[in-house]
Design a protein around this motif. Structure first.
Motif, mmCIF file in Angstrom:
data_model
loop_
_atom_site.group_PDB
_atom_site.id
_atom_site.type_symbol
_atom_site.label_atom_id
_atom_site.label_comp_id
_atom_site.label_asym_id
_atom_site.label_seq_id
_atom_site.Cartn_x
_atom_site.Cartn_y
_atom_site.Cartn_z
ATOM 1 N N GLN A 1 6.329 31.840 1.251
ATOM 2 C CA GLN A 1 5.610 30.780 1.283
ATOM 3 C C GLN A 1 4.778 30.736 0.103
ATOM 4 O O GLN A 1 4.157 29.894 -0.349
ATOM 5 C CB GLN A 1 4.783 31.206 2.593
ATOM 6 N N VAL A 2 4.415 31.747 -0.256
ATOM 7 C CA VAL A 2 3.513 32.477 -1.447
ATOM 8 C C VAL A 2 4.077 31.767 -2.380
ATOM 9 O O VAL A 2 2.851 30.666 -3.434
ATOM 10 C CB VAL A 2 2.786 33.524 -1.279
ATOM 11 N N ASN A 3 5.718 31.862 -2.830
ATOM 12 C CA ASN A 3 5.790 31.232 -3.786
ATOM 13 C C ASN A 3 6.123 29.460 -4.585
ATOM 14 O O ASN A 3 5.948 29.118 -5.187
ATOM 15 C CB ASN A 3 7.036 32.498 -4.875
ATOM 16 N N ALA A 4 6.452 29.762 -3.274
ATOM 17 C CA ALA A 4 6.307 27.874 -2.837
ATOM 18 C C ALA A 4 5.059 27.317 -2.951
ATOM 19 O O ALA A 4 4.973 26.068 -4.192
ATOM 20 C CB ALA A 4 6.879 27.802 -1.739
ATOM 21 N N LYS A 5 3.863 27.918 -2.719
ATOM 22 C CA LYS A 5 2.823 26.998 -3.067
ATOM 23 C C LYS A 5 2.290 27.728 -5.150
ATOM 24 O O LYS A 5 1.577 26.921 -5.592
ATOM 25 C CB LYS A 5 1.349 27.936 -2.297
ATOM 26 N N LEU A 6 2.904 28.551 -5.714
ATOM 27 C CA LEU A 6 2.623 28.678 -6.934
ATOM 28 C C LEU A 6 3.617 28.166 -7.322
ATOM 29 O O LEU A 6 3.446 27.991 -8.932
ATOM 30 C CB LEU A 6 3.223 30.285 -7.024
ATOM 31 N N LYS A 7 4.388 27.272 -7.335
ATOM 32 C CA LYS A 7 5.810 26.748 -8.292
ATOM 33 C C LYS A 7 5.124 25.995 -8.918
ATOM 34 O O LYS A 7 5.681 25.787 -10.617
ATOM 35 C CB LYS A 7 6.675 26.371 -7.103
ATOM 36 N N PRO A 8 4.188 25.154 -8.554
ATOM 37 C CA PRO A 8 3.642 24.197 -9.430
ATOM 38 C C PRO A 8 3.052 25.131 -10.811
ATOM 39 O O PRO A 8 2.946 24.061 -11.772
ATOM 40 C CB PRO A 8 2.691 22.827 -8.839
ATOM 41 N N PHE A 9 2.413 26.056 -10.398
ATOM 42 C CA PHE A 9 1.524 26.599 -11.292
ATOM 43 C C PHE A 9 2.745 27.453 -12.708
ATOM 44 O O PHE A 9 2.250 27.785 -14.168
ATOM 45 C CB PHE A 9 0.508 27.569 -10.970
ATOM 46 N N GLY A 10 3.674 27.768 -12.339
ATOM 47 C CA GLY A 10 4.820 28.260 -13.314
ATOM 48 C C GLY A 10 5.403 29.182 -12.448
ATOM 49 O O GLY A 10 6.320 29.808 -12.632
ATOM 50 N N PRO A 11 4.559 30.894 -11.983
ATOM 51 C CA PRO A 11 4.279 32.023 -12.085
ATOM 52 C C PRO A 11 5.252 32.159 -10.821
ATOM 53 O O PRO A 11 4.816 31.148 -10.118
ATOM 54 C CB PRO A 11 3.082 32.949 -12.075
#
Length: 237
Positions: A135-145
């Motif tokens: 879930q954390v990486n899904a939220k981070l996806k628009p930013f790149g890392p």
């Protein structure tokens, strides 16, 4: 029809020839005189309004408007050209000297983080969403890392507005309480510590982002900040 009604109607329309108005006009000399005077006034007004229009008036108006429009357009173009030149020179100056006089990140980024935490504390403090790494990486996806691992339990996760842009807002378990983490897609030049009477935090550069970790005064935020930085990987670089 009484005198008041007659005067009201004759003043409103001197040419009213309805049967009751005709009867009222001829019922007295005063009424007839008022009718005649108003008719004469209407005739004078009509004559005064009959003004011959010059045959070339339309052409003259169009010519004047086109001339004014052309002059106005020239004026606007001149101002735009000056503004563009100034903007170009400012761009060159800023591009050449920004590395010396302007840091890439906001100098108050820590204070922005503290204010954000205080504003959302009544809502965030009581939440435990049990957030997963996915879930954390899904939220981070628009930013790149993305994170390869998380050092502790995540209570809360969301996007938030931060310094005029979007950021990742995460609340995690620290050593002596909860810590708040922001991943802001604005680069920082160097590590920066900040604090107030209740909390302390650190800003750590991470390629194209700033990693911000904030905890209470008794919290050592560096260990969790270093673990998060080590686990933060950029997939688009």
């Amino acid at each position: 029809m009484d005198d008041l009604e007659f005067r009201r109607r004759i003043l409103a329309d001197p040419s009213d020839n309805s049967p009751d108005m005709c009867a009222a006009k001829n019922s007295s000399i005063a009424n007839r005189k008022l009718h005649d005077e108003l008719q004469q006034l209407d005739s004078k007004l009509a004559a005064a309004m009959k003004v011959d229009v010059p045959e070339d008036l339309a052409d003259r108006i169009l010519f004047r408007q086109s001339g004014q429009g052309y002059q106005a357009e020239k004026k606007v173009r001149r101002h735009l050209a000056i503004a563009a030149s100034v903007a170009f020179l400012c761009g060159l100056f800023i591009g050449q000297f920004s590395d010396r006089i302007m840091p890439a990140s906001s100098p108050d980024i820590g204070q922005i983080a503290l204010k954000h935490i205080y504003n959302e504390a009544p809502f965030v403090d009581q939440i435990d969403e049990g957030v997963s790494l996915k879930q954390v990486n899904a939220k981070l996806k628009p930013f790149g890392p993305k994170f390869s691992t998380l050092p502790s339990h995540v209570y809360y996760l969301n996007h938030c507005g931060f310094d005029g842009g979007d950021a990742l807002h995460m609340v995690m378990e620290g050593q002596s309480g909860k810590v708040t983490v922001f991943v802001v897609p604005k680069p920082s030049r160097a590590m920066e510590n900040f604090e107030d009477k209740n909390m302390r935090g650190v800003v750590i550069p991470s390629q194209e982002a700033s990693l911000i970790v904030v905890g209470n005064k008794g919290e050592n935020v560096m260990p969790i900040a270093e673990k998060l930085k080590g686990a933060l990987h950029w997939t688009n670089i």
